[in-house]
Design an enzyme around this catalytic site. Structure first.
Site, PDB file in Angstrom:
ATOM      1  N   LYS A  40      10.082  13.887   2.776  1.00 32.08           N
ATOM      2  CA  LYS A  40       8.569  13.540   2.497  1.00 32.08           C
ATOM      3  C   LYS A  40       7.909  15.153   2.250  1.00 32.08           C
ATOM      4  O   LYS A  40       8.624  16.065   2.579  1.00 32.08           O
ATOM      5  CB  LYS A  40       7.536  13.266   3.889  1.00 32.08           C
ATOM      6  CG  LYS A  40       6.425  12.507   3.599  1.00 32.08           C
ATOM      7  CD  LYS A  40       6.282  11.163   3.097  1.00 32.08           C
ATOM      8  CE  LYS A  40       4.861  10.764   2.741  1.00 32.08           C
ATOM      9  NZ  LYS A  40       4.810   9.179   2.760  1.00 32.08           N
ATOM     10  N   ASP A  80       1.297   9.621  -2.013  1.00 27.38           N
ATOM     11  CA  ASP A  80       0.915   9.364  -0.594  1.00 27.38           C
ATOM     12  C   ASP A  80      -0.712   9.629  -0.673  1.00 27.38           C
ATOM     13  O   ASP A  80      -1.414   9.760  -1.803  1.00 27.38           O
ATOM     14  CB  ASP A  80       1.618  10.049   0.319  1.00 27.38           C
ATOM     15  CG  ASP A  80       1.523   9.768   1.795  1.00 27.38           C
ATOM     16  OD1 ASP A  80       1.927   8.439   2.050  1.00 27.38           O
ATOM     17  OD2 ASP A  80       0.592  10.358   2.569  1.00 27.38           O
TER      18      ASP A  80
HETATM   19  P1  NDP Z   1      -5.341   7.205  -0.547  1.00 30.35           P
HETATM   20  O1  NDP Z   1      -5.259   8.793  -0.495  1.00 30.35           O
HETATM   21  O2  NDP Z   1      -5.136   6.516  -1.497  1.00 30.35           O
HETATM   22  O3  NDP Z   1      -6.148   6.540   0.626  1.00 30.35           O
HETATM   23  C1  NDP Z   1      -6.270   7.064   1.749  1.00 30.35           C
HETATM   24  C2  NDP Z   1      -7.638   6.490   2.543  1.00 30.35           C
HETATM   25  O4  NDP Z   1      -7.276   6.669   3.816  1.00 30.35           O
HETATM   26  C3  NDP Z   1      -8.764   6.828   2.010  1.00 30.35           C
HETATM   27  O5  NDP Z   1      -9.520   5.665   2.054  1.00 30.35           O
HETATM   28  C4  NDP Z   1      -9.299   7.819   3.020  1.00 30.35           C
HETATM   29  O6  NDP Z   1     -10.600   8.263   3.175  1.00 30.35           O
HETATM   30  C5  NDP Z   1      -8.582   7.469   4.262  1.00 30.35           C
HETATM   31  N1  NDP Z   1      -8.302   8.432   5.013  1.00 30.35           N
HETATM   32  C6  NDP Z   1      -7.466   9.285   5.267  1.00 30.35           C
HETATM   33  N2  NDP Z   1      -7.381  10.206   5.963  1.00 30.35           N
HETATM   34  C7  NDP Z   1      -8.442   9.659   7.182  1.00 30.35           C
HETATM   35  C8  NDP Z   1      -8.723  10.045   8.452  1.00 30.35           C
HETATM   36  N3  NDP Z   1      -8.172  11.018   8.885  1.00 30.35           N
HETATM   37  N4  NDP Z   1      -9.513   9.452   8.941  1.00 30.35           N
HETATM   38  C9  NDP Z   1     -10.054   8.234   8.391  1.00 30.35           C
HETATM   39  N5  NDP Z   1      -9.835   7.819   6.958  1.00 30.35           N
HETATM   40  C10 NDP Z   1      -8.890   8.608   6.306  1.00 30.35           C
HETATM   41  O7  NDP Z   1      -3.666   6.962   0.271  1.00 30.35           O
HETATM   42  P2  NDP Z   1      -2.779   5.793   0.334  1.00 30.35           P
HETATM   43  O8  NDP Z   1      -3.698   4.529   0.379  1.00 30.35           O
HETATM   44  O9  NDP Z   1      -1.671   5.964  -0.609  1.00 30.35           O
HETATM   45  O10 NDP Z   1      -1.895   6.075   2.033  1.00 30.35           O
HETATM   46  C11 NDP Z   1      -2.770   5.306   3.012  1.00 30.35           C
HETATM   47  C12 NDP Z   1      -1.757   5.173   4.221  1.00 30.35           C
HETATM   48  O11 NDP Z   1      -0.488   4.435   3.712  1.00 30.35           O
HETATM   49  C13 NDP Z   1      -1.003   6.788   4.684  1.00 30.35           C
HETATM   50  O12 NDP Z   1      -0.771   6.404   6.062  1.00 30.35           O
HETATM   51  C14 NDP Z   1       0.425   6.718   3.868  1.00 30.35           C
HETATM   52  O13 NDP Z   1       1.286   7.492   4.198  1.00 30.35           O
HETATM   53  C15 NDP Z   1       0.723   5.132   3.789  1.00 30.35           C
HETATM   54  N6  NDP Z   1       1.530   4.711   2.669  1.00 30.35           N
HETATM   55  C16 NDP Z   1       1.311   4.768   1.320  1.00 30.35           C
HETATM   56  C17 NDP Z   1       2.079   4.384   0.406  1.00 30.35           C
HETATM   57  C18 NDP Z   1       1.779   4.276  -1.103  1.00 30.35           C
HETATM   58  O14 NDP Z   1       2.312   3.908  -1.685  1.00 30.35           O
HETATM   59  N7  NDP Z   1       0.470   4.838  -1.408  1.00 30.35           N
HETATM   60  C19 NDP Z   1       3.353   3.829   0.925  1.00 30.35           C
HETATM   61  C20 NDP Z   1       3.800   3.864   2.372  1.00 30.35           C
HETATM   62  C21 NDP Z   1       2.932   4.171   3.141  1.00 30.35           C
HETATM   63  P3  NDP Z   1     -11.254   9.535   2.189  1.00 30.35           P
HETATM   64  O15 NDP Z   1     -11.397   8.754   0.593  1.00 30.35           O
HETATM   65  O16 NDP Z   1     -12.490   9.472   2.998  1.00 30.35           O
HETATM   66  O17 NDP Z   1     -10.266  10.429   2.127  1.00 30.35           O
END
Ligand code: NDP
Length: 452
Positions: free
Chosen positions: A132, A172
């Site tokens: 990562k 991510d």
């Molecule tokens: P994105 O950046 O596309 O979206 C993240 C989302 O989570 C946004 O809505 C963001 O809000 C919100 N968010 C981030 N930090 C916080 C916080 N501290 N409190 C509340 N809301 C928060 O990321 P992904 O959708 O790609 O990833 C989301 C999760 O899934 C992560 O844990 C990631 O590690 C996991 N993941 C992702 C994969 C992928 O293929 N993308 C694969 C496996 C796991 P805002 O817009 O306000 O920042």
């Protein structure tokens, strides 16, 4: 001595040592605790794993690379950020895992994510090690040009640590199609090579069908498999989803396709509650809002006249199923208790480690179906693995073929969890199952290599 007492003492002593060696790294400590709770009892009667110190070695990353990233903002000011790549374990394949750009990024968070990734990648059945990386750079309030300059500077250093047979990063939090494009472009310029050194690429330059959808879809497929064992289905169920990024968007889409009703989505400023349910048209508004216009989920609430709850998480809304898809530790014991009280029967973790250790305990005590992130969100990296295969063969598979492969992989992961996690006729500990199944393959490869 009683085997259980002996194992508990070993867990305590193992964790004391790990905390001493990794002071202040609370997320990393939490991720390890979640795993060793099951692995230490599992290896009690397997002396070879103990003699060869497999668990101790697995809890130490192969290496952590930390580097300075300088870039110039639109006002001509020089900015300095910190970049990281944690290469955790490459026993079963090249390092593989996403890059996170978020102001909260630090060594502890990336070590926890890389550690988890090692088990997750093993569970997919594909040949991928765990890694990562990322930076404390926050792309949210930056212009496209600023993001491009940052990505170019970040890749200028990262390039020497990655390679299609060495380490293949992906996206991510904060790293989506735009960032992957800039990163890939810079690597191509520096190396004068077009190779699959990143996944999540655009379709025009080596990307794979359904990679964008895979994590969210996979988390829903996992839920579907768990429900089947209880003669239940997704159709008609009310679902809470947190987040509104990549994973949340496609978990919502798959829920809609399977006839479930998604009533919440969120971002870091709060959540919205739409009791009528998010349909495909509303979802398209959200995807455009979050991906292209980089807006807030509160804008959706305003547009559609639904309630927005600032600085709150959605877990107090009554539901049948919950999909935490935002970030780590977004669901605690109190919220888990509320979910259980309100009749929530299943939780599938789209995000990485969204439920804290106490929250997990509450779900397990209540016999709530609980799919941990390393199993539930493995669909994303699985399709990334398939993107690597397509890049090596210089071909692109058909979308339908990849849909079937993704669904098959999620079914296999579910089966592995059931195989190693069944505790009684109607009780499956999916966390235990995922930990042991993920561990076994990596551990056996490490045994084969001797002491390296
Ligand atoms: P994105 O950046 O596309 O979206 C993240 C989302 O989570 C946004 O809505 C963001 O809000 C919100 N968010 C981030 N930090 C916080 C916080 N501290 N409190 C509340 N809301 C928060 O990321 P992904 O959708 O790609 O990833 C989301 C999760 O899934 C992560 O844990 C990631 O590690 C996991 N993941 C992702 C994969 C992928 O293929 N993308 C694969 C496996 C796991 P805002 O817009 O306000 O920042």
């Amino acid at each position: 001595m009683d085997i259980q007492v002996n194992a508990q003492e070993k867990i305590n002593s193992f964790m004391a040592g790990l905390k001493r060696r990794n002071p202040g790294e609370t997320e990393f400590q939490q991720a390890v605790q979640e795993v060793v709770t099951h692995i230490i009892p599992f290896i009690e009667d397997k002396p070879l794993y103990q003699e060869m110190q497999i668990l101790e070695r697995l809890c130490e990353p192969d290496r952590v690379v930390i580097f300075r990233v300088c870039w110039e903002d639109d006002k001509g000011r020089i900015r300095t950020q910190r970049g990281y790549r944690v290469q955790h374990n490459n026993s079963i394949g090249p390092y593989k895992g996403g890059l996170r750009f978020h102001h909260s990024v630090n060594q502890s968070i990336l070590k926890f994510l890389a550690f988890e990734q090692t088990f997750k990648n093993s569970l997919t059945g594909l040949p991928m090690g765990g890694a990562k990386g990322g930076s404390d750079f926050n792309p949210k309030d930056k212009s496209d040009n600023e993001v491009m300059r940052f990505c170019q500077s970040f890749m200028t250093e990262l390039t020497r640590h990655i390679g299609q047979n060495k380490d293949v990063p992906a996206g991510d939090i904060g790293v989506g199609a735009r960032e992957i494009g800039y990163l890939f472009g810079q690597h191509k310029r520096l190396s004068n090579e077009f190779t699959g050194i990143l996944t999540g690429k655009g379709m025009e330059y080596g990307g794979s069908p359904i990679r964008v959808e895979a994590t969210g879809y996979g988390a829903v497929y996992m839920m579907e498999e768990m429900l089947k064992l209880r003669n239940q289905q997704l159709e008609g169920k009310t679902c809470l989803i947190s987040g509104s990024g990549n994973v949340a968007q496609y978990a919502t889409e798959k829920c809609i396709q399977l006839g479930a009703k998604v009533v919440t989505m969120s971002d870091s400023s709060g959540f919205m509650h739409d009791p009528d349910g998010i349909d495909q048209e509303k979802l398209e508004y959200i995807v455009d809002l979050k991906t292209n216009r980089r807006g807030r989920i509160s804008d959706f609430a305003k547009e559609y006249g639904v309630e927005f709850y600032p600085d709150k998480r959605p877990w107090g809304i009554p539901c049948d199923l919950a999909f935490p898809c935002a970030t780590q530790n977004e669901l605690n014991a109190e919220q888990a208790t509320t979910l259980v009280k309100n009749g929530c029967m299943g939780v599938s973790e789209g995000a990485n480690m969204p439920t804290d250790l106490e929250g997990i305990r509450i779900f397990q005590q209540a016999n709530t179906l609980f799919a941990p992130s390393k199993a539930a969100n493995a669909g994303g990296v699985a399709v990334s693995g398939l993107e690597m295969s397509q890049n090596s063969a210089r071909i692109t598979w058909k979308e339908e073929e990849l849909q079937n492969l993704l669904q098959g992989i999620m079914q296999d992961i579910h089966e592995s969890c059931v195989e190693y996690g069944r505790e009684s006729k109607d009780r499956i500990n999916y966390l235990k199952g995922a930990n042991i199944a993920g561990f076994t393959k990596v551990a056996n490869a490490m045994l084969a290599y001797g002491v390296v």
